[in-house]
Motif scaffolding. Structure first.
Motif, short mmCIF file in Angstrom:
data_model
loop_
_atom_site.label_atom_id
_atom_site.label_comp_id
_atom_site.label_asym_id
_atom_site.label_seq_id
_atom_site.Cartn_x
_atom_site.Cartn_y
_atom_site.Cartn_z
N ALA A 16 0.37 -0.92 -0.02
CA ALA A 16 0.35 0.10 0.33
C ALA A 16 0.74 1.66 0.02
CB ALA A 16 -1.33 0.16 1.55
N THR A 19 2.16 1.96 -3.66
CA THR A 19 2.04 2.36 -4.66
C THR A 19 1.63 2.88 -5.56
OG1 THR A 19 -0.30 0.58 -5.92
CG2 THR A 19 -0.50 1.34 -3.67
N THR A 20 0.83 3.10 -6.29
CA THR A 20 0.84 4.38 -6.87
C THR A 20 -0.96 4.65 -7.82
OG1 THR A 20 1.39 4.21 -9.43
CG2 THR A 20 3.13 4.91 -7.38
N SER A 21 -1.03 3.63 -7.38
CA SER A 21 -2.87 2.91 -7.88
C SER A 21 -3.48 2.94 -6.24
CB SER A 21 -3.19 2.44 -8.58
OG SER A 21 -4.55 1.78 -8.28
N VAL A 22 -4.71 3.97 -6.08
CA VAL A 22 -5.27 4.90 -4.48
C VAL A 22 -6.20 3.58 -4.49
CG1 VAL A 22 -7.18 6.01 -5.10
CG2 VAL A 22 -5.21 7.30 -5.68
N LEU A 23 -6.35 3.27 -5.88
CA LEU A 23 -7.19 1.40 -5.84
C LEU A 23 -7.17 -0.13 -5.27
CD1 LEU A 23 -10.23 0.17 -5.84
CD2 LEU A 23 -9.33 -1.13 -8.38
N MET A 25 -4.16 0.86 -3.55
CA MET A 25 -3.99 0.98 -2.03
C MET A 25 -4.83 0.69 -0.71
SD MET A 25 -2.95 4.77 -0.68
CE MET A 25 -4.28 5.44 -0.79
N VAL A 26 -6.15 1.03 -1.04
CA VAL A 26 -7.33 0.96 -0.85
C VAL A 26 -7.19 -0.20 -0.31
CG1 VAL A 26 -9.78 1.16 -0.16
CG2 VAL A 26 -8.47 2.87 -1.24
#
Length: 87
Positions: A16, A19-23, A25-26
């Motif tokens: 988390a 990563t650069t992706s918000v999805l 990370m969540v």
């Protein structure tokens, strides 16, 4: 087995953070939370399980009544005054 949950929680937390992706990370943060709760629950269950009493050592009411009667009989026997010596 419970230490595996802690390791998975740490791995999910690291993913988390990197990563650069918000999805992603969540999803990883939720997975880390779930694994951390599972680890805490397993750790608590193992600690409580190691301290709990053996059910076979517990007294049933009949045995407890018998032990009380024996203790009362011993108490009464020790309280009775000694008999005077015969002359």
């Amino acid at each position: 087995m419970i230490w595996l949950y802690l390791l998975l929680a740490l791995v999910a937390m690291v993913v988390a953070m990197k990563t650069t992706s918000v999805l992603l990370m969540v999803v990883c943060l939720l997975a880390a939370l779930v694994f951390l709760v599972l680890w805490a629950y397993g750790w608590y269950a193992s600690r409580v399980g190691s301290v709990s009493r053996d059910a076979s050592l517990m007294l049933d009411p009949d045995e407890l009544r018998r032990l009380r009667e024996q203790a009362e009989a011993r108490k009464l026997a020790s309280q009775s005054p000694p008999e005077p010596p015969a002359a």
